[in-house]
Design a protein around this motif. Structure first.
Motif, PDB file in Angstrom:
ATOM      1  N   LYS A  24     -10.663 -23.135 -43.537  1.00  0.00           N
ATOM      2  CA  LYS A  24     -11.078 -21.906 -44.211  1.00  0.00           C
ATOM      3  C   LYS A  24     -10.349 -20.708 -43.605  1.00  0.00           C
ATOM      4  CE  LYS A  24     -15.208 -21.477 -41.269  1.00  0.00           C
ATOM      5  NZ  LYS A  24     -16.688 -21.393 -41.264  1.00  0.00           N
ATOM      6  N   ALA A  25     -10.301 -19.637 -44.362  1.00  0.00           N
ATOM      7  CA  ALA A  25      -9.625 -18.431 -43.903  1.00  0.00           C
ATOM      8  C   ALA A  25     -10.277 -17.913 -42.634  1.00  0.00           C
ATOM      9  CB  ALA A  25      -9.644 -17.375 -44.993  1.00  0.00           C
ATOM     10  N   ALA A  26      -9.461 -17.622 -41.605  1.00  0.00           N
ATOM     11  CA  ALA A  26      -9.976 -17.130 -40.326  1.00  0.00           C
ATOM     12  C   ALA A  26      -9.826 -15.624 -40.188  1.00  0.00           C
ATOM     13  CB  ALA A  26      -9.241 -17.822 -39.174  1.00  0.00           C
ATOM     14  N   ALA A  27      -9.067 -15.010 -41.084  1.00  0.00           N
ATOM     15  CA  ALA A  27      -8.835 -13.569 -41.038  1.00  0.00           C
ATOM     16  C   ALA A  27      -8.305 -13.143 -42.398  1.00  0.00           C
ATOM     17  CB  ALA A  27      -7.827 -13.217 -39.940  1.00  0.00           C
ATOM     18  N   PRO A  28      -8.383 -11.859 -42.715  1.00  0.00           N
ATOM     19  CA  PRO A  28      -7.749 -11.395 -43.953  1.00  0.00           C
ATOM     20  C   PRO A  28      -6.248 -11.638 -43.896  1.00  0.00           C
ATOM     21  CG  PRO A  28      -9.232  -9.719 -43.054  1.00  0.00           C
ATOM     22  CD  PRO A  28      -9.081 -10.773 -42.000  1.00  0.00           C
ATOM     23  N   PRO A  29      -5.593 -11.727 -45.054  1.00  0.00           N
ATOM     24  CA  PRO A  29      -4.141 -11.938 -45.066  1.00  0.00           C
ATOM     25  C   PRO A  29      -3.419 -10.845 -44.280  1.00  0.00           C
ATOM     26  CG  PRO A  29      -5.057 -12.186 -47.277  1.00  0.00           C
ATOM     27  CD  PRO A  29      -6.158 -11.656 -46.417  1.00  0.00           C
ATOM     28  N   PHE A  30      -2.365 -11.235 -43.565  1.00  0.00           N
ATOM     29  CA  PHE A  30      -1.539 -10.289 -42.824  1.00  0.00           C
ATOM     30  C   PHE A  30      -0.487  -9.756 -43.792  1.00  0.00           C
ATOM     31  CE2 PHE A  30      -1.890 -12.899 -38.581  1.00  0.00           C
ATOM     32  CZ  PHE A  30      -3.266 -12.982 -38.730  1.00  0.00           C
ATOM     33  N   LYS A  31      -0.513  -8.478 -44.065  1.00  0.00           N
ATOM     34  CA  LYS A  31       0.375  -7.897 -45.058  1.00  0.00           C
ATOM     35  C   LYS A  31       1.288  -6.859 -44.413  1.00  0.00           C
ATOM     36  CE  LYS A  31      -2.944  -8.494 -48.860  1.00  0.00           C
ATOM     37  NZ  LYS A  31      -3.732  -7.806 -49.920  1.00  0.00           N
ATOM     38  N   SER A  32       2.582  -7.081 -44.526  1.00  0.00           N
ATOM     39  CA  SER A  32       3.559  -6.109 -44.040  1.00  0.00           C
ATOM     40  C   SER A  32       4.948  -6.415 -44.582  1.00  0.00           C
ATOM     41  CB  SER A  32       3.584  -6.073 -42.506  1.00  0.00           C
ATOM     42  OG  SER A  32       4.441  -5.067 -42.046  1.00  0.00           O
ATOM     43  N   HIS A  33       5.263  -7.704 -44.742  1.00  0.00           N
ATOM     44  CA  HIS A  33       6.575  -8.079 -45.267  1.00  0.00           C
ATOM     45  C   HIS A  33       6.722  -7.646 -46.728  1.00  0.00           C
ATOM     46  CE1 HIS A  33       8.353 -10.508 -42.067  1.00  0.00           C
ATOM     47  NE2 HIS A  33       7.158 -11.011 -41.831  1.00  0.00           N
ATOM     48  N   GLU A  34       7.931  -7.327 -47.098  1.00  0.00           N
ATOM     49  CA  GLU A  34       8.265  -7.079 -48.488  1.00  0.00           C
ATOM     50  C   GLU A  34       9.034  -8.292 -48.999  1.00  0.00           C
ATOM     51  OE1 GLU A  34      10.394  -3.448 -48.800  1.00  0.00           O
ATOM     52  OE2 GLU A  34       8.850  -2.253 -47.794  1.00  0.00           O
ATOM     53  N   GLY A  35       8.403  -9.074 -49.841  1.00  0.00           N
ATOM     54  CA  GLY A  35       8.996 -10.317 -50.307  1.00  0.00           C
ATOM     55  C   GLY A  35       8.432 -11.502 -49.555  1.00  0.00           C
ATOM     56  N   ALA A  36       8.968 -12.667 -49.842  1.00  0.00           N
ATOM     57  CA  ALA A  36       8.440 -13.928 -49.312  1.00  0.00           C
ATOM     58  C   ALA A  36       8.537 -14.001 -47.790  1.00  0.00           C
ATOM     59  CB  ALA A  36       9.176 -15.103 -49.933  1.00  0.00           C
ATOM     60  N   VAL A  37       7.595 -14.728 -47.205  1.00  0.00           N
ATOM     61  CA  VAL A  37       7.631 -15.058 -45.774  1.00  0.00           C
ATOM     62  C   VAL A  37       8.165 -16.477 -45.664  1.00  0.00           C
ATOM     63  CG1 VAL A  37       6.267 -15.433 -43.687  1.00  0.00           C
ATOM     64  CG2 VAL A  37       5.697 -13.540 -45.234  1.00  0.00           C
ATOM     65  N   TRP A  38       9.308 -16.628 -44.971  1.00  0.00           N
ATOM     66  CA  TRP A  38       9.990 -17.913 -44.927  1.00  0.00           C
ATOM     67  C   TRP A  38       9.676 -18.752 -43.697  1.00  0.00           C
ATOM     68  CZ3 TRP A  38      12.033 -20.005 -49.034  1.00  0.00           C
ATOM     69  CH2 TRP A  38      12.423 -19.180 -50.091  1.00  0.00           C
ATOM     70  N   SER A  39       9.190 -18.121 -42.639  1.00  0.00           N
ATOM     71  CA  SER A  39       8.958 -18.887 -41.411  1.00  0.00           C
ATOM     72  C   SER A  39       7.858 -18.244 -40.591  1.00  0.00           C
ATOM     73  CB  SER A  39      10.250 -18.961 -40.592  1.00  0.00           C
ATOM     74  OG  SER A  39      10.095 -19.756 -39.440  1.00  0.00           O
ATOM     75  N   VAL A  40       7.006 -19.074 -39.988  1.00  0.00           N
ATOM     76  CA  VAL A  40       5.934 -18.604 -39.102  1.00  0.00           C
ATOM     77  C   VAL A  40       5.842 -19.525 -37.899  1.00  0.00           C
ATOM     78  CG1 VAL A  40       4.537 -17.480 -40.896  1.00  0.00           C
ATOM     79  CG2 VAL A  40       4.196 -19.908 -40.407  1.00  0.00           C
ATOM     80  N   ALA A  41       5.339 -18.988 -36.791  1.00  0.00           N
ATOM     81  CA  ALA A  41       5.142 -19.795 -35.575  1.00  0.00           C
ATOM     82  C   ALA A  41       4.108 -19.124 -34.686  1.00  0.00           C
ATOM     83  CB  ALA A  41       6.459 -19.954 -34.816  1.00  0.00           C
ATOM     84  N   PHE A  42       3.362 -19.954 -33.950  1.00  0.00           N
ATOM     85  CA  PHE A  42       2.434 -19.473 -32.929  1.00  0.00           C
ATOM     86  C   PHE A  42       3.160 -19.314 -31.597  1.00  0.00           C
ATOM     87  CE2 PHE A  42      -1.150 -20.909 -35.568  1.00  0.00           C
ATOM     88  CZ  PHE A  42      -2.113 -19.945 -35.267  1.00  0.00           C
ATOM     89  N   SER A  43       2.708 -18.366 -30.796  1.00  0.00           N
ATOM     90  CA  SER A  43       3.157 -18.279 -29.415  1.00  0.00           C
ATOM     91  C   SER A  43       2.554 -19.427 -28.620  1.00  0.00           C
ATOM     92  CB  SER A  43       2.730 -16.942 -28.799  1.00  0.00           C
ATOM     93  OG  SER A  43       1.308 -16.854 -28.715  1.00  0.00           O
ATOM     94  N   PRO A  44       3.163 -19.816 -27.504  1.00  0.00           N
ATOM     95  CA  PRO A  44       2.602 -20.902 -26.694  1.00  0.00           C
ATOM     96  C   PRO A  44       1.190 -20.613 -26.191  1.00  0.00           C
ATOM     97  CG  PRO A  44       4.871 -20.493 -26.075  1.00  0.00           C
ATOM     98  CD  PRO A  44       4.486 -19.391 -27.012  1.00  0.00           C
ATOM     99  N   SER A  45       0.850 -19.346 -26.000  1.00  0.00           N
ATOM    100  CA  SER A  45      -0.498 -18.975 -25.560  1.00  0.00           C
ATOM    101  C   SER A  45      -1.485 -18.951 -26.710  1.00  0.00           C
ATOM    102  CB  SER A  45      -0.475 -17.603 -24.885  1.00  0.00           C
ATOM    103  OG  SER A  45       0.007 -16.614 -25.790  1.00  0.00           O
TER     104      SER A  45
END
Length: 361
Positions: A54-75
């Motif tokens: 389930k959604a854990a937070a509201p959508p993160f909005k800032s990019h203009e156009g598609a988001v092509w890649s995401v990653a978590f920090s090791p922490s």
């Protein structure tokens, strides 16, 4: 600019067949554009999913156009994203920007990754450069130059001492952190290299390409195993299991009765290129795959807008996320394994919580 994956899809000239793929679908989650409403799936016994997403937070909005890649920090307390707008963005888990947008790429940012220490970020873009950043968005080294075309995938070695990158001309390059070549570039695929990944031991690199192959290489660019054959279309994404004894890949395409249909598949492989399980079927191109930190689950996002959590034997571990979000271009597990991050066509980064489904007695 037409994304390379779209070009690959057009070259395959596939026709979508709704009647066929409807038979592949089971019960689904419906995800609204903002709310994230949930219905149940099926674990084969109770009629309910094993897990719940389930959604854990509201959508993160800032990019203009598609988001092509995401990653978590090791922490696990930061998320990085790269998008069509040519920027890299660093987020807190509540969707706030943790730094100003990282600007420098001239065009799309196709791929981003954190260093194992969490103090550096690498990005690859359509301008043909690989860039190493501090967490404040400053360049930590001059741009890595040498690719003759767009860089579609980047990855850090487990030691944090090397970066691998793959481009639209089928080439893979291995770099030191000051942008020097650590080994001669090597031809990995005919066509695009859509994905590169290091083994947990750091002595192997896997790649997936538009030629439909998964490949395994030594750090010197030597073939470590015969090509892994099974995908009928391009391979979008590859990842090693945490134990390093398997590779998962996501891609597309099947031929059915001499017709071409767009069917996504997730495949697991042993390191000698043998199938480790029957393929998992999506109803459209699988754009991104990842193992959970425990190695017990695989998450896959597809072009039809479905995010699916699988057990290793191909059972639905949770009801799929589906709705109005558009393609899921990138998915990743948090280091703790209790969250998934996704990026896609709607220009948002989304954080999903993963937990056990509670059922009424």
């Amino acid at each position: 600019m037409i994304p390379p994956r779209v070009i690959d899809k057009l070259l395959l000239a596939m026709a979508f067949a709704a009647a066929l793929v409807c038979s592949l679908a089971s019960q689904r989650i419906s995800v609204g554009a903002t709310e994230g409403s949930v219905s149940s799936g099926n674990d084969g016994t109770t009629g309910l999913p094993i897990l719940e997403v389930k959604a854990a937070a509201p959508p993160f909005k800032s990019h203009e156009g598609a988001v092509w890649s995401v990653a978590f920090s090791p922490s696990g307390d930061r998320i990085i994203s790269g998008g069509e707008d040519g920027t890299v963005r660093l987020w807190t888990l509540n969707g706030k920007l943790a730094a100003a947008p990282f600007e420098g790429h001239k065009r799309y940012v196709w791929s981003v990754a954190f260093s194992p220490a969490g103090n550096r970020i690498i990005s690859g873009g359509a301008d043909g450069t690989v860039r190493l950043w501090t967490l404040e968005g400053k360049l930590a080294a001059p741009p890595f130059e040498g690719h003759d075309g767009g860089v579609l995938s980047v990855a850090f070695s487990p030691s944090g001492e090397h970066v691998a990158s793959g481009d639209v001309h089928g080439m893979v390059r291995l770099w030191t952190l000051d942008g020097k070549l650590a080994a001669p570039p090597f031809k990995a695929h005919a066509g695009n290299v859509h994905s590169v990944a290091f083994s947990p031991s750091g002595d192997r690199i896997s790649s997936g390409g538009s030629d439909g192959l998964v490949r395994l290489w030594t750090m010197e660019g030597k073939v470590a195993a015969p090509p892994f054959k099974g995908h009928q279309g391009y391979v979008s994404s590859v990842a090693f299991s945490p134990s390093g004894d398997k590779i998962v890949s996501g891609g597309e395409a099947e031929a059915v009765d001499n017709f071409r249909f767009t069917i996504g598949k997730v495949r697991q492989w042993t390191l000698d290129g043998k199938a480790a399980a029957e393929p998992f079927v999506h109803k459209d191109t699988v754009e991104s795959v990842a193992f959970s930190p425990s190695g017990n689950y695989i998450v896959a996002g597809d072009e039809d807008g479905s995010l699916q959590l699988w057990t290793l034997d191909g059972k639905e571990a949770a009801a799929p996320l589906e709705g109005e979000l558009g393609s899921f271009h990138s998915v990743a597990f948090s280091p703790s394994g209790d969250h998934i991050v996704s990026g896609g066509d709607d220009g948002t980064v989304r954080l999903w919580a993963l937990g056990h489904k509670t059922t009424a007695p």
